[in-house]
Design an enzyme around this catalytic site. Structure first.
Site, PDB file in Angstrom:
ATOM      1  N   ASP A   1       0.819  -1.212   0.000  1.00 31.24           N
ATOM      2  CA  ASP A   1       0.000   0.000   0.000  1.00 31.24           C
ATOM      3  C   ASP A   1       0.856   1.267   0.000  1.00 31.24           C
ATOM      4  O   ASP A   1       0.680   2.152  -0.843  1.00 31.24           O
ATOM      5  CB  ASP A   1      -0.925   0.015   1.221  1.00 31.24           C
ATOM      6  CG  ASP A   1      -1.985  -1.075   1.164  1.00 31.24           C
ATOM      7  OD1 ASP A   1      -1.792  -2.055   0.420  1.00 31.24           O
ATOM      8  OD2 ASP A   1      -2.995  -0.942   1.864  1.00 31.24           O
TER       9      ASP A   1
ATOM     10  N   ARG B   1      -0.637   2.520  17.640  1.00 29.53           N
ATOM     11  CA  ARG B   1      -1.023   3.648  16.799  1.00 29.53           C
ATOM     12  C   ARG B   1      -0.763   5.021  17.422  1.00 29.53           C
ATOM     13  O   ARG B   1      -0.285   5.932  16.741  1.00 29.53           O
ATOM     14  CB  ARG B   1      -2.488   3.514  16.365  1.00 29.53           C
ATOM     15  CG  ARG B   1      -2.787   2.306  15.481  1.00 29.53           C
ATOM     16  CD  ARG B   1      -1.681   2.037  14.512  1.00 29.53           C
ATOM     17  NE  ARG B   1      -1.953   0.946  13.589  1.00 29.53           N
ATOM     18  CZ  ARG B   1      -1.023   0.133  13.122  1.00 29.53           C
ATOM     19  NH1 ARG B   1       0.230   0.266  13.523  1.00 29.53           N
ATOM     20  NH2 ARG B   1      -1.316  -0.821  12.274  1.00 29.53           N
TER      21      ARG B   1
ATOM     22  N   ASP C   1      -7.844   1.546  11.856  1.00 36.82           N
ATOM     23  CA  ASP C   1      -6.624   2.348  11.949  1.00 36.82           C
ATOM     24  C   ASP C   1      -6.784   3.764  11.403  1.00 36.82           C
ATOM     25  O   ASP C   1      -6.132   4.697  11.879  1.00 36.82           O
ATOM     26  CB  ASP C   1      -5.465   1.644  11.236  1.00 36.82           C
ATOM     27  CG  ASP C   1      -4.805   0.602  12.111  1.00 36.82           C
ATOM     28  OD1 ASP C   1      -5.060   0.608  13.328  1.00 36.82           O
ATOM     29  OD2 ASP C   1      -4.042  -0.225  11.585  1.00 36.82           O
TER      30      ASP C   1
ATOM     31  N   SER D   1      -2.742 -10.311   5.439  1.00 36.89           N
ATOM     32  CA  SER D   1      -2.397  -8.974   5.892  1.00 36.89           C
ATOM     33  C   SER D   1      -1.917  -9.106   7.325  1.00 36.89           C
ATOM     34  O   SER D   1      -2.641  -9.604   8.194  1.00 36.89           O
ATOM     35  CB  SER D   1      -3.621  -8.054   5.821  1.00 36.89           C
ATOM     36  OG  SER D   1      -3.334  -6.793   6.389  1.00 36.89           O
TER      37      SER D   1
END
Length: 404
Positions: free
Chosen positions: A16, A97, A126, A178
């Protein structure tokens, strides 16, 4: 779009973000600065990352070591709350995060950027976690989320995009999972896991030994805490990050810390994921066992309420909020009592607390013994029970017409 001059992209080198670098340059005509956070995901994921970012079109790449900060300032405080999302998930992705977003903002200010970007999809949690943090820390910076803007919709689209621009990628159409890794855990989604009826194949798991293949002999380890913080593993004084690395190695060898769950995402859909949190599983069990020694019934009940609420605060990306601060402050007050030693036995995927002691322990063998004692008069319990059940007695008497 022409008003954006410089963007700091949260860059992992995966499919990505490899596509996002040239996409930002082509569509925004801006300079792209890559930012990568080292949160303990492993050297193999960081190796060659800077060169890869530059080759993709980034003007520079900042790799920031956040390992100790991540463990000491985000993981340890979360442990003190007792937070476990929906009864099983130890919040590994969620906890990373806020520390990543905070460092990304710091890099953006350092290089004079006017925008931030990330590779989160419009389906996941996210995007909320990153952008919630950006809003709290740098509301003046614009946020660009390519997955919500471009017309690419699949892994194949991204691979074709990179191939058409002669940008090399280690990704392929056959890499079906993933994954997200850090010092606390690794998560797995995609592939056969998208069918909740399908058992995970052996290739899903990458961090822990299959419990069926784990040693036939149990192993014990000792964890020492001081005011809620892990200070020693098997008697060795270690930093927060070093202690977690040691626990991961020991627990993974026994297949500890695997879960397979269907969870509720913040955006409304359910998702199925497999998580491996070997050291974290041992650490959380040990911490909770020590709490049971030092917190009384009402204190432990309230701490459990904090944990239930905090699990959603963390999962939903609300770290930089007043509610988060209040919950952490409450948990920290209880953690002042969490000092002592716990011994855990690991065997075939299980971690079991077998010994516990604390200078703050409320456990008294003199009172709890089933043998003779000189400190507890059992006849006193009758009056306690009559008062404790008084409202039930009055209700029953009224129903029988015997009380006014």
């Amino acid at each position: 779009m022409s008003d954006i001059k410089k963007v700091v992209l949260a860059y992992s080198g995966g499919l990505d973000t490899s596509a996002i670098v040239p996409w930002l340059i082509e569509n925004y005509g801006c300079e792209v600065v890559a930012f990568a956070a080292d949160v303990g995901q492993g050297e193999e994921e960081l190796e060659g990352l800077e060169a890869k970012a530059i080759a993709s079109g980034a003007s520079e790449c900042h790799i920031v070591d956040l390992k100790e900060e991540f463990v000491s300032d985000f993981i340890y405080p979360t442990i003190t709350t007792g937070a476990v999302y929906e009864g099983e998930y130890l919040l590994g992705t969620s906890m990373a995060r806020p520390v990543i977003a905070k460092a990304q903002v710091e890099v953006a200010r350092k290089v004079g950027a006017d925008a931030l970007s990330h590779g989160c999809t419009g389906k996941g949690n996210d995007q909320v976690r990153f952008e919630g943090a950006f809003a709290a820390l740098a509301p003046e910076l614009r946020v660009i989320a390519p997955w919500r803007e471009w017309d690419m919709v699949s892994r194949e689209d991204l691979l074709n995009y990179l191939a058409s621009r002669n940008i090399k990628s280690s990704a392929s159409a056959t890499k079906i999972y993933s994954r997200d890794a850090n010092a606390w855990h690794i998560s797995h989604e995609g592939g056969e896991l998208e069918d909740p009826w399908c058992e995970p194949s052996k290739q899903v798991w990458t961090m822990t030994v299959d419990p069926l293949d784990a040693p036939n002999t149990p192993e014990t380890l000792s964890l020492t805490f001081n005011k809620g913080k892990l200070t020693h593993v098997n008697g060795d004084a270690l930093s927060p990050y070093q202690a977690l690395v040691r626990l991961n190695t020991l627990a993974a060898a026994h297949g500890v810390g695997r879960i397979d769950i269907v969870e509720n995402r913040l955006v409304g859909m359910k998702s199925r994921g497999c998580y491996e949190t070997p050291g974290g599983t041992v650490l959380v069990k040990a911490y909770k066992a020590l709490e049971t020694l030092v917190l009384d019934k009402s204190a432990l009940k309230y701490r459990e309420q904090i944990g239930l609420e905090f699990a959603h605060v963390m999962y939903d990306g609300r770290w930089f909020t007043a509610l988060n601060d209040a919950l952490l402050a409450g948990a920290a007050s209880f953690a002042e009592l969490v000092t002592g030693e716990i011994v855990v036995k690991m065997y075939k995927g299980n971690a079991t607390v077998i010994q516990r002691k604390s200078p703050n322990s409320l456990y008294s063998e003199d009172f709890a013994t089933f043998g003779a004692d000189d400190v507890y008069d059992q006849s006193h319990a009758e009056g306690f029970i009559r008062l404790f059940s008084l409202s039930s007695r009055i209700k029953a008497l009224k129903a029988q017409g015997g009380a006014n």
